[in-house]
Design a protein around this motif. Structure first.
Motif, PDB file in Angstrom:
ATOM      1  N   ASN A   1      -4.465 135.351 -30.528  1.00 11.25           N
ATOM      2  CA  ASN A   1      -5.320 134.831 -29.394  1.00 11.25           C
ATOM      3  C   ASN A   1      -2.528 134.508 -29.210  1.00 11.25           C
ATOM      4  N   GLY A   2      -2.205 134.992 -27.488  1.00  9.94           N
ATOM      5  CA  GLY A   2      -0.744 134.472 -27.600  1.00  9.94           C
ATOM      6  C   GLY A   2      -0.076 135.152 -28.191  1.00  9.94           C
TER       7      GLY A   2
ATOM      8  N   ASN B   1     -10.419 133.338 -24.577  1.00 15.26           N
ATOM      9  CA  ASN B   1      -9.510 132.444 -25.133  1.00 15.26           C
ATOM     10  C   ASN B   1     -10.041 130.965 -26.074  1.00 15.26           C
TER      11      ASN B   1
ATOM     12  N   ILE C   1      11.203 138.471 -26.440  1.00 16.07           N
ATOM     13  CA  ILE C   1      11.787 138.050 -27.920  1.00 16.07           C
ATOM     14  C   ILE C   1      11.541 137.948 -28.879  1.00 16.07           C
TER      15      ILE C   1
ATOM     16  N   TYR D   1      12.654 129.043 -24.472  1.00 11.71           N
ATOM     17  CA  TYR D   1      11.590 128.500 -23.194  1.00 11.71           C
ATOM     18  C   TYR D   1      12.560 127.174 -22.836  1.00 11.71           C
TER      19      TYR D   1
ATOM     20  N   ASN E   1      12.323 140.893 -22.108  1.00 12.81           N
ATOM     21  CA  ASN E   1      11.927 139.906 -22.152  1.00 12.81           C
ATOM     22  C   ASN E   1      10.581 139.585 -23.272  1.00 12.81           C
TER      23      ASN E   1
ATOM     24  N   ARG F   1       2.238 131.629 -26.996  1.00 13.82           N
ATOM     25  CA  ARG F   1       1.946 130.731 -26.093  1.00 13.82           C
ATOM     26  C   ARG F   1       1.757 129.847 -26.294  1.00 13.82           C
TER      27      ARG F   1
ATOM     28  N   GLY G   1       1.060 137.898 -27.066  1.00 14.74           N
ATOM     29  CA  GLY G   1       1.819 139.208 -26.305  1.00 14.74           C
ATOM     30  C   GLY G   1       1.958 140.642 -25.993  1.00 14.74           C
ATOM     31  N   LYS G   2       0.413 140.288 -25.857  1.00 14.67           N
ATOM     32  CA  LYS G   2      -0.421 141.599 -25.642  1.00 14.67           C
ATOM     33  C   LYS G   2      -0.115 142.227 -24.603  1.00 14.67           C
ATOM     34  N   GLU G   3      -0.190 141.191 -23.619  1.00 18.49           N
ATOM     35  CA  GLU G   3      -0.439 141.483 -21.881  1.00 18.49           C
ATOM     36  C   GLU G   3       1.291 142.136 -21.846  1.00 18.49           C
ATOM     37  N   LEU G   4       2.283 140.986 -22.175  1.00 18.78           N
ATOM     38  CA  LEU G   4       3.592 141.244 -22.952  1.00 18.78           C
ATOM     39  C   LEU G   4       3.940 142.583 -22.636  1.00 18.78           C
TER      40      LEU G   4
HETATM   41  N1  LIG Z   1       7.479 137.900 -28.205  1.00 22.59           N
HETATM   42  C1  LIG Z   1       7.392 137.470 -27.181  1.00 22.59           C
HETATM   43  N2  LIG Z   1       8.775 136.934 -26.689  1.00 22.59           N
HETATM   44  C2  LIG Z   1       8.451 136.142 -24.939  1.00 22.59           C
HETATM   45  N3  LIG Z   1       7.687 135.861 -24.550  1.00 22.59           N
HETATM   46  C3  LIG Z   1       6.107 135.639 -25.406  1.00 22.59           C
HETATM   47  C4  LIG Z   1       6.642 136.550 -26.492  1.00 22.59           C
HETATM   48  N4  LIG Z   1       5.310 136.828 -27.025  1.00 22.59           N
HETATM   49  C5  LIG Z   1       4.594 136.528 -25.584  1.00 22.59           C
HETATM   50  N5  LIG Z   1       4.673 135.889 -25.264  1.00 22.59           N
HETATM   51  C6  LIG Z   1       4.592 134.670 -24.675  1.00 22.59           C
HETATM   52  O1  LIG Z   1       3.866 133.989 -24.420  1.00 22.59           O
HETATM   53  C7  LIG Z   1       2.584 133.686 -23.845  1.00 22.59           C
HETATM   54  C8  LIG Z   1       1.256 134.549 -24.163  1.00 22.59           C
HETATM   55  O2  LIG Z   1       1.457 136.462 -23.913  1.00 22.59           O
HETATM   56  P1  LIG Z   1       0.468 136.989 -23.729  1.00 22.59           P
HETATM   57  O3  LIG Z   1      -0.290 137.210 -22.643  1.00 22.59           O
HETATM   58  O4  LIG Z   1       1.758 138.509 -23.389  1.00 22.59           O
HETATM   59  O5  LIG Z   1      -0.878 136.722 -25.437  1.00 22.59           O
HETATM   60  P2  LIG Z   1      -2.054 138.056 -25.574  1.00 22.59           P
HETATM   61  O6  LIG Z   1      -1.424 138.556 -26.979  1.00 22.59           O
HETATM   62  O7  LIG Z   1      -1.874 138.918 -24.413  1.00 22.59           O
HETATM   63  O8  LIG Z   1      -2.598 136.831 -25.617  1.00 22.59           O
HETATM   64  P3  LIG Z   1      -4.388 137.003 -25.651  1.00 22.59           P
HETATM   65  O9  LIG Z   1      -4.503 137.215 -26.391  1.00 22.59           O
HETATM   66  O10 LIG Z   1      -4.775 135.115 -25.008  1.00 22.59           O
HETATM   67  O11 LIG Z   1      -4.960 137.586 -24.310  1.00 22.59           O
HETATM   68  C9  LIG Z   1       3.121 134.481 -21.996  1.00 22.59           C
HETATM   69  O12 LIG Z   1       4.210 133.410 -22.194  1.00 22.59           O
HETATM   70  C10 LIG Z   1       4.314 135.495 -22.791  1.00 22.59           C
HETATM   71  O13 LIG Z   1       4.665 135.520 -22.439  1.00 22.59           O
END
Ligand SMILES: Nc1ncnc2c1ncn2[C@@H]1O[C@H](COP(=O)(O)OP(=O)(O)OP(=O)(O)O)[C@@H](O)[C@H]1O
Ligand SMILES: [Mg+2]
Length: 479
Positions: free
Chosen positions: A174-175, A451, A145, A329, A143, A362, A177-180
């Motif tokens: 922010n956004g 955020n 990408i 997407y 997942n 995001r 993909g840290k949680e991903l």
């Molecule tokens: N490399 C990637 N490939 C596919 N989807 C991604 C990628 N990076 C982020 N996303 C998507 O972008 C969105 C934000 O990702 P995520 O919540 O992991 O970000 P974050 O860094 O935790 O953001 P925040 O700092 O706002 O908490 C999610 O829907 C995630 O699936």
């Protein structure tokens, strides 16, 4: 109960045929063998779900056959049947991996029950496997990408650190993909059988956060009407994800450090310690090192958390991934909505690539979702982008560029400016609809409060500057 393939190995014709009759009546396919040798060959060659095996056979010892089947075909359920039942035999058979042990003579019902339990267990194991597979499809590497070199390095790091129990600190805007990434580490780790429990450290007051992290006992404070486990306990031997770690108060920082050093914690108001088994992953969008230098984050805690740091570059620094993500997407949202859109025109894609995406992946994801909802043609061109960026009537004669390079520059500027306006309107509308309660507004649009308020700060939004007070309700203080 669905039909299964059963193999019966027994030298006694009465038992053999009895088993066959009973099991065939239940709808199963039954094969029978008279000797150990014959039985072993059949078991290894065939595709039996269940083997019913006599221990005392004329040629090969049943235990030996059991051992070989379990080694070569571990997914087979073997039910041992014997007329010379001893406790030692039963223990040895179970140790070797037998599913059940029946002493002869056994009734038809006993046999049927044992076979049904074997089928049920197999079903559960398969279900569990498929759930795990689904989980790793949803949250695993596949997942994430990105073909960009820096993202490939990130993937390589995840692959290396996942199987260790090392604390990981994920840093990125922010956004990004840290949680991903945190979830992908969990899925690929030894903790994947356990839970993934996350907490946003910035959303709770220091008092609440401590009880949220470590739990509390009944009567620890007003309102603590019963014992409540904290997330260290809830995570068990899974993964604990501490999100937005930079906002921890100094008091909590100290407590967290002690917990990480001793690997044990005490619930608020409690007297005894509990052990920490979970693996820790934390995330922040701040420069923790700089915070350490300025004295707002403890250095010792920083070292503990960042044993293995992973940095996620902002999307504007990996623009080569934008087409990949945008197309991904597009497909995803087309599937979801049932729309048929073939893709972006070359110019539209160039515009997407030239935009800076302050909200990173995001923001791109949300933007493509919006485009798909609005689209009514088979391709998305620059016009769709501009229309959805709400900038009709923007063009003036003197802004029309002379060269392609200038055109691209203008395109980039327009996207930046108008997307900003769009985003600002989006925030204000959400706030308006929630009486300017930031927490509610953030929740309504599916964002985290920090955020949401970071974006408000970025656009200098506050009720006094942008909007009149609503006609109803209590005045609301913006923090
Ligand atoms: N490399 C990637 N490939 C596919 N989807 C991604 C990628 N990076 C982020 N996303 C998507 O972008 C969105 C934000 O990702 P995520 O919540 O992991 O970000 P974050 O860094 O935790 O953001 P925040 O700092 O706002 O908490 C999610 O829907 C995630 O699936
Ligand atoms: Mg996050």
């Amino acid at each position: 109960m669905n039909s299964k393939n059963v193999l019966v190995i027994d030298d006694e014709p009465v038992v053999r045929d009895g088993c066959r009759m009973v099991l065939m009546k239940q709808g199963h396919e039954v094969e029978i063998c008279e000797t150990g040798r014959e039985g072993l060959i059949a078991a290894l060659k065939g595709r039996h779900d269940i083997v019913i095996l006599d221990l005392k056979l004329p040629d090969i010892d049943g235990m030996e056959i059991l051992g070989t089947i379990m080694k070569e075909k571990p997914q087979t359920s073997v039910i041992i049947i014997t007329g010379y039942s001893t406790v030692q035999n039963a223990i040895q058979a179970m140790k070797l991996g037998a599913f059940d042990y029946l002493a002869k003579p056994f009734s038809d019902d006993e046999l049927v029950l044992s076979v049904e339990r074997a089928i049920e267990k197999k079903h559960l194991v398969e279900q569990n496997l498929s759930l795990r597979r689904q989980l790793s499809d949803t949250f695993g590497f596949s997942n994430i990408i990105g073909n960009n070199r820096r993202m490939m390095d990130v993937l390589e790091k995840i692959r290396k650190v996942a199987p260790t129990d090392c604390s990981v600190l994920i840093n990125g805007e922010n956004g990004t993909g840290k949680e991903l990434v945190a979830r992908a580490i969990h899925v690929a780790s030894q903790q994947s059988g356990g839970k993934f429990v996350g907490i946003d450290c910035s959303t709770l007051s220091p008092g609440l956060l401590e009880s949220e992290l470590f739990g509390h006992v009944k009567g620890a404070f007003t309102g603590a009407s019963r014992d409540k486990p904290g997330i260290f306990e809830l995570a068990g031997d899974g993964t604990l994800f501490l999100d937005d770690i930079a906002n921890l108060s100094t008091d909590i920082q100290g407590k967290l450090l002690r917990v990480l050093e001793t690997r044990e914690f005490k619930p608020v108001g409690g007297t005894s310690f509990k052990k920490v088994d979970a693996r820790l992953i934390s995330a922040t969008n701040c420069d923790l090192q700089e915070m350490v230098e300025k004295g707002s984050f403890r250095q010792d805690l920083y070292y503990r958390l960042s044993v293995f740091p992973i940095y996620l570059p902002p999307l504007r620094e990996r623009k080569d991934d934008i087409p990949l993500l945008a197309n991904h997407y597009l497909t995803q949202f087309c599937d979801k909505t049932g729309k048929r859109i073939e893709g972006f025109t070359k110019e539209a894609m160039e515009a997407l690539v030239s935009y800076e995406w302050p909200g990173n992946v995001r923001q791109l994801r949300n933007f493509v979702e919006h485009l798909v909802i609005m689209a009514d043609r088979h391709t998305l061109d620059v016009l769709d982008l501009l229309e959805n960026l709400n900038i009709k009537g923007f063009w003036r004669e003197d802004t029309v560029p002379n060269t392609r390079q200038e055109l691209l520059e203008v395109k980039k500027r327009i996207l930046e400016q108008t997307f900003g306006q769009f985003e600002k309107l989006f925030l204000i509308r959400a706030l308006d609809q929630c009486d300017w309660n930031i927490t509610l507004a953030a929740r309504k649009v599916g964002m985290k409060r920090p955020n949401f308020s970071a974006l408000m700060k970025q656009y200098k939004i506050s009720r006094s500057s942008d909007r009149p007070a609503p006609h109803h309700g209590q005045p609301h203080v913006i923090v």
